[in-house]
Design a protein around this motif. Structure first.
Motif, PDB file in Angstrom:
ATOM      1  N   GLU A 395      -5.160  18.530   8.415  1.00 39.51           N
ATOM      2  CA  GLU A 395      -4.547  19.121   9.712  1.00 39.51           C
ATOM      3  C   GLU A 395      -3.300  18.382  10.478  1.00 39.51           C
ATOM      4  OE1 GLU A 395      -4.996  22.263  10.930  1.00 39.51           O
ATOM      5  OE2 GLU A 395      -6.468  22.363   9.124  1.00 39.51           O
ATOM      6  N   PRO A 396      -2.194  18.820  10.875  1.00 36.21           N
ATOM      7  CA  PRO A 396      -1.032  17.913  11.466  1.00 36.21           C
ATOM      8  C   PRO A 396      -1.948  17.160  12.390  1.00 36.21           C
ATOM      9  CG  PRO A 396      -0.797  20.356  11.260  1.00 36.21           C
ATOM     10  CD  PRO A 396      -2.071  20.301  11.008  1.00 36.21           C
ATOM     11  N   GLY A 397      -1.542  15.953  12.338  1.00 35.96           N
ATOM     12  CA  GLY A 397      -1.877  14.821  13.159  1.00 35.96           C
ATOM     13  C   GLY A 397      -3.212  14.166  13.021  1.00 35.96           C
ATOM     14  N   GLU A 398      -3.764  14.650  11.873  1.00 34.57           N
ATOM     15  CA  GLU A 398      -5.200  14.177  11.566  1.00 34.57           C
ATOM     16  C   GLU A 398      -4.960  13.345  10.508  1.00 34.57           C
ATOM     17  OE1 GLU A 398      -9.457  15.868  10.058  1.00 34.57           O
ATOM     18  OE2 GLU A 398      -8.023  17.183  10.372  1.00 34.57           O
ATOM     19  N   ASP A 399      -5.458  12.127  10.825  1.00 34.26           N
ATOM     20  CA  ASP A 399      -5.400  11.057   9.546  1.00 34.26           C
ATOM     21  C   ASP A 399      -6.467  11.121   8.770  1.00 34.26           C
ATOM     22  OD1 ASP A 399      -5.170   8.621   8.257  1.00 34.26           O
ATOM     23  OD2 ASP A 399      -5.464   7.282   9.636  1.00 34.26           O
ATOM     24  N   LYS A 400      -6.238  11.472   7.484  1.00 36.19           N
ATOM     25  CA  LYS A 400      -7.540  11.798   6.490  1.00 36.19           C
ATOM     26  C   LYS A 400      -7.593  10.450   5.526  1.00 36.19           C
ATOM     27  CE  LYS A 400      -8.491  15.939   6.852  1.00 36.19           C
ATOM     28  NZ  LYS A 400     -10.025  16.423   7.309  1.00 36.19           N
ATOM     29  N   GLY A 401      -6.916   9.505   5.868  1.00 38.61           N
ATOM     30  CA  GLY A 401      -6.986   8.154   5.404  1.00 38.61           C
ATOM     31  C   GLY A 401      -6.180   8.197   4.067  1.00 38.61           C
ATOM     32  N   PRO A 402      -6.099   7.203   3.522  1.00 43.36           N
ATOM     33  CA  PRO A 402      -4.945   6.972   2.429  1.00 43.36           C
ATOM     34  C   PRO A 402      -5.356   7.833   1.245  1.00 43.36           C
ATOM     35  CG  PRO A 402      -6.371   4.993   2.274  1.00 43.36           C
ATOM     36  CD  PRO A 402      -6.642   5.707   3.709  1.00 43.36           C
ATOM     37  N   GLY A 403      -4.046   8.420   0.471  1.00 42.12           N
ATOM     38  CA  GLY A 403      -4.198   8.936  -0.593  1.00 42.12           C
ATOM     39  C   GLY A 403      -4.659   8.038  -1.919  1.00 42.12           C
ATOM     40  N   THR A 404      -3.744   7.826  -2.910  1.00 41.28           N
ATOM     41  CA  THR A 404      -3.954   7.172  -4.127  1.00 41.28           C
ATOM     42  C   THR A 404      -3.772   5.756  -3.880  1.00 41.28           C
ATOM     43  OG1 THR A 404      -3.093   8.971  -5.472  1.00 41.28           O
ATOM     44  CG2 THR A 404      -3.448   7.038  -6.458  1.00 41.28           C
ATOM     45  N   ALA A 405      -5.110   5.088  -3.514  1.00 42.62           N
ATOM     46  CA  ALA A 405      -4.873   3.610  -3.345  1.00 42.62           C
ATOM     47  C   ALA A 405      -4.824   2.875  -4.463  1.00 42.62           C
ATOM     48  CB  ALA A 405      -5.938   3.175  -2.443  1.00 42.62           C
ATOM     49  N   LEU A 406      -4.197   1.528  -4.474  1.00 45.32           N
ATOM     50  CA  LEU A 406      -4.014   0.780  -5.693  1.00 45.32           C
ATOM     51  C   LEU A 406      -5.431   0.090  -5.945  1.00 45.32           C
ATOM     52  CD1 LEU A 406      -0.573  -0.748  -5.005  1.00 45.32           C
ATOM     53  CD2 LEU A 406      -1.277   1.415  -6.269  1.00 45.32           C
ATOM     54  N   HIS A 407      -5.646  -0.189  -7.324  1.00 40.60           N
ATOM     55  CA  HIS A 407      -6.850  -1.050  -7.722  1.00 40.60           C
ATOM     56  C   HIS A 407      -6.340  -2.069  -8.626  1.00 40.60           C
ATOM     57  CE1 HIS A 407      -9.906   1.862  -5.597  1.00 40.60           C
ATOM     58  NE2 HIS A 407      -9.074   2.767  -5.917  1.00 40.60           N
ATOM     59  N   ALA A 408      -6.579  -3.264  -8.509  1.00 40.73           N
ATOM     60  CA  ALA A 408      -6.226  -4.353  -9.148  1.00 40.73           C
ATOM     61  C   ALA A 408      -6.265  -4.328 -10.565  1.00 40.73           C
ATOM     62  CB  ALA A 408      -6.877  -5.612  -8.693  1.00 40.73           C
ATOM     63  N   ASP A 409      -7.645  -3.840 -11.095  1.00 41.51           N
ATOM     64  CA  ASP A 409      -7.736  -3.722 -12.794  1.00 41.51           C
ATOM     65  C   ASP A 409      -6.931  -2.632 -13.251  1.00 41.51           C
ATOM     66  OD1 ASP A 409      -9.483  -6.036 -12.587  1.00 41.51           O
ATOM     67  OD2 ASP A 409     -11.247  -4.689 -12.406  1.00 41.51           O
ATOM     68  N   GLU A 410      -6.835  -1.551 -12.424  1.00 46.00           N
ATOM     69  CA  GLU A 410      -6.102  -0.370 -13.016  1.00 46.00           C
ATOM     70  C   GLU A 410      -4.520  -0.817 -13.090  1.00 46.00           C
ATOM     71  OE1 GLU A 410      -7.005   2.704 -10.654  1.00 46.00           O
ATOM     72  OE2 GLU A 410      -8.972   3.025 -10.929  1.00 46.00           O
ATOM     73  N   LEU A 411      -4.019  -1.593 -12.338  1.00 44.38           N
ATOM     74  CA  LEU A 411      -2.552  -1.841 -12.380  1.00 44.38           C
ATOM     75  C   LEU A 411      -2.210  -2.588 -13.687  1.00 44.38           C
ATOM     76  CD1 LEU A 411      -1.930  -3.202  -8.675  1.00 44.38           C
ATOM     77  CD2 LEU A 411      -1.027  -1.163  -9.669  1.00 44.38           C
ATOM     78  N   LEU A 412      -3.102  -3.462 -14.047  1.00 40.63           N
ATOM     79  CA  LEU A 412      -2.766  -4.162 -15.136  1.00 40.63           C
ATOM     80  C   LEU A 412      -3.321  -3.667 -16.511  1.00 40.63           C
ATOM     81  CD1 LEU A 412      -3.515  -7.991 -13.858  1.00 40.63           C
ATOM     82  CD2 LEU A 412      -1.285  -6.685 -13.941  1.00 40.63           C
ATOM     83  N   ALA A 413      -4.287  -2.506 -16.493  1.00 43.60           N
ATOM     84  CA  ALA A 413      -4.928  -2.047 -17.715  1.00 43.60           C
ATOM     85  C   ALA A 413      -3.993  -1.614 -18.910  1.00 43.60           C
ATOM     86  CB  ALA A 413      -5.692  -0.847 -17.375  1.00 43.60           C
ATOM     87  N   ALA A 414      -2.814  -1.129 -18.514  1.00 44.23           N
ATOM     88  CA  ALA A 414      -1.874  -0.746 -19.485  1.00 44.23           C
ATOM     89  C   ALA A 414      -0.854  -1.631 -20.185  1.00 44.23           C
ATOM     90  CB  ALA A 414      -1.326   0.689 -19.067  1.00 44.23           C
ATOM     91  N   VAL A 415      -0.761  -2.688 -19.092  1.00 44.13           N
ATOM     92  CA  VAL A 415       0.368  -3.535 -19.365  1.00 44.13           C
ATOM     93  C   VAL A 415      -0.299  -4.986 -19.802  1.00 44.13           C
ATOM     94  CG1 VAL A 415       1.875  -2.521 -17.765  1.00 44.13           C
ATOM     95  CG2 VAL A 415       0.555  -4.380 -17.167  1.00 44.13           C
ATOM     96  N   ARG A 416      -1.543  -5.053 -20.047  1.00 46.60           N
ATOM     97  CA  ARG A 416      -1.893  -6.423 -20.321  1.00 46.60           C
ATOM     98  C   ARG A 416      -1.393  -6.874 -21.589  1.00 46.60           C
ATOM     99  NH1 ARG A 416      -6.036  -8.815 -17.784  1.00 46.60           N
ATOM    100  NH2 ARG A 416      -6.729  -6.776 -16.916  1.00 46.60           N
TER     101      ARG A 416
END
Length: 568
Positions: A395-416
């Motif tokens: 709803e407008p003005g309602e904070d539903k929390g963050p959407g797609t948050a970053l996770h450490a392991d996922e950031l490096l999984a494809a580029v390691r």
């Protein structure tokens, strides 16, 4: 010209005796010889004409053909004027060495074949030179300013029938002609390119994947000098810079072809293509200047303890730039990265900044200007990213929390894998990710949280390591900072007696201990997991207590065993 074209020219009177699968070989010249060893006169790519005067008996064919194959000739044409039918031993030798063999009709002079080949090859070379000049002109008028790298790659496909792709050092496809490459292929190409650059191998670098050969050309922007030809990793390039300063940020051009036998004119053309794409790379870097400046300003405010209201004002300015059309971002995350090199005084901050910008690119985006949603600054040896997170729909003005948050392991999984090739044993990348915060007041804590997480990652073994904020509230935060000698002494005192017993008696006391602790000391659950009778389990636990002088009914002793297993 190809061998196939010679066979299809009736006036030459050639008859194929073997090597049909090799008829697409390129002919670059012609040579007539009856020497037993003509290797000193061969440069590769020739059609060799022979009257077989070198052959005294059947044993002579094998060494003669072996010499030709080693020299890389395109094919062998033997005349029938002297001996009539071509000897079977010569046919067999050519088949063994995969060398195409032709019989020349006795009515056709070698001079006729020589004249035809020279005329065709000379005409093709003249046409190639004219085409190169024309393509350079077209590329310069249709380069990045006229549509980006895709326009240049399309010209390569239409004019030279070459499929090509531009890749980042992490293997992300930036541009391409035709179907996109599979992610695994992109990662393998990037890894090969980075490994070749670090070891100083001469380009273009070639790699075969799933039966397809690719040639790799570096794309270096302004100020990024190539490594000295034939130099080793860490040597200075033509611009006087260490190759490690740019190896993790340069793009590469992957061409589906084997450039090992290309003429100089075509290699020059590909070099021109990489220079045009480098202009696009520099333009992309310039476009990120605004994001970098915003990140630097916010970072300075946070580190100097500026009032939250002042920080919030800068965030309101930054959010529309990073999230166009969405207004102020309700949540933010901080990511800290560091690249460290062994030996030498190499500034790691700019390298980490460029690499972190690449790692944080939105994987759903493509092209040279993806919506990467990031602002990265660097201070000292660190790179610090300020990542906005849009809220979940609500709803407008309602904070539903963050959407797609970053996770450490996922950031490096494809580029390691590609990054490990670029780091090449003397470099390390460590990365830490904070939890999301929804206000300027929480940004300073998020920065410190990300820095602590990166230190946890740095204490781990491996060249590419990451840690997240969730690991800061666990015992694993403490373990990496235990000195190695203390760690070894502690684990040896508790676990070595059990390891020795297992080795001598082929017992399983260590696995039993791990399962017992994992089941919180429950006899029934542990026995079920290990498929043992409870009495057998009690015997094993009793043996563990006897060998270590510990009591597994006591919390303190359980904790000691738990930590010893984690540190071993």
């Amino acid at each position: 010209m190809r061998l196939r074209a010679l066979l299809e020219t009736e006036a030459l009177g050639l008859r194929l005796l073997g090597g049909e699968e090799e008829l697409d070989r390129t002919v670059r010249g012609v040579m007539t010889t009856d020497l037993r060893d003509p290797s000193r006169y061969l440069t590769g790519g020739e059609l060799v004409l022979t009257g077989l005067a070198w052959r005294r008996d059947s044993a002579d064919s094998e060494p003669f053909v072996r010499i030709l194959a080693s020299a890389g000739v395109a094919g062998l044409a033997a005349g029938e004027a002297e001996l009539g039918d071509i000897p079977d031993d010569l046919v067999s030798a050519c088949a063994h060495h995969r060398l195409p063999l032709f019989a020349v009709n006795e009515d056709v002079a070698f001079a006729t074949i020589t004249e035809y080949v020279v005329r065709q090859v000379s005409g093709e070379r003249a046409g190639d030179l004219a085409a190169v000049v024309d393509r350079h002109r077209r590329l310069m008028t249709s380069g990045p300013a006229g549509g980006g790298p895709d326009v240049v790659l399309d010209l390569l496909t239409t004019d030279l029938d070459l499929r090509a792709w531009v890749l980042s050092p992490t293997g992300r496809q930036i541009a391409g002609a035709g179907e996109p490459l599979a992610p695994g292929v992109c990662a393998a190409l990037a890894g090969e390119h980075l490994a070749a650059v670090r070891t100083g191998r001469r380009g273009p670098h070639r790699i075969s994947i799933q039966g397809i050969t690719y040639s790799l050309f570096p794309i270096r922007g302004a100020g990024r000098g190539p490594a000295a030809p034939g130099g080793t990793a860490g040597t200075a390039g033509t611009a006087g810079r260490d190759v490690r300063e740019s190896v993790l940020s340069d793009w590469l051009l992957a061409v589906e072809a084997d450039a090992g036998d290309w003429p100089a004119e075509r290699l020059d053309l590909l070099q021109g293509v990489t220079q045009l794409i480098a202009v696009e790379r520099d333009r992309r870097d310039a476009a990120r200047t605004v994001r970098r400046r915003l990140a630097q300003e916010v970072l300075e405010l946070v580190q100097t303890g500026a009032p939250p209201a002042e920080i919030a004002a800068r965030l309101r300015v930054a959010a529309p730039v990073l999230l166009p059309g969405l207004g102020a971002a309700p949540h933010w995350q901080v990511v800290v990265a560091r690249v460290d090199w062994e030996g030498g005084d190499i500034p790691g901050g700019p390298v980490a900044q460029s690499l972190l910008e690449e790692i944080l690119v939105d994987p759903s985006a493509s092209g040279p200007e993806p919506s990467d949603r990031i602002a990265v600054a660097h201070t000292g040896g660190e790179a610090i990213a300020l990542v906005p997170l849009p809220a979940h729909p609500g709803e407008p003005g309602e904070d539903k929390g963050p959407g797609t948050a970053l996770h450490a392991d996922e950031l490096l999984a494809a580029v390691r894998d590609p990054l490990q090739a670029g780091l090449d044993g003397d470099g390390r990348l460590t990365l830490g990710v904070s939890a999301s915060v929804h206000s300027a007041e929480g940004l300073r804590g998020a920065l410190e949280e990300a820095r602590h997480a990166r230190r946890v990652a740095a204490a781990r073994p491996g060249q590419v390591c990451a840690a997240g904020h969730h690991e800061l509230a666990s015992h694993v935060l403490l373990l990496p900072f235990v000195p190695d000698d203390v760690r070894r002494a502690f684990t040896a005192r508790l676990l070595d007696p059990l390891r020795d017993y297992d080795r001598r008696h082929r017992a399983e006391l260590i696995p039993t201990l791990e399962a017992f602790l994992d089941c919180d000391g429950s006899w029934t659950r542990c026995a079920t997991r290990l498929h043992l009778h409870v009495n057998t389990l009690r015997y094993r636990v009793g043996r563990i207590e006897q060998l270590t002088s510990r009591d597994l009914s006591r919390l303190e002793d359980k904790l000691d065993f738990f930590l010893a297993l984690r540190m071993s």
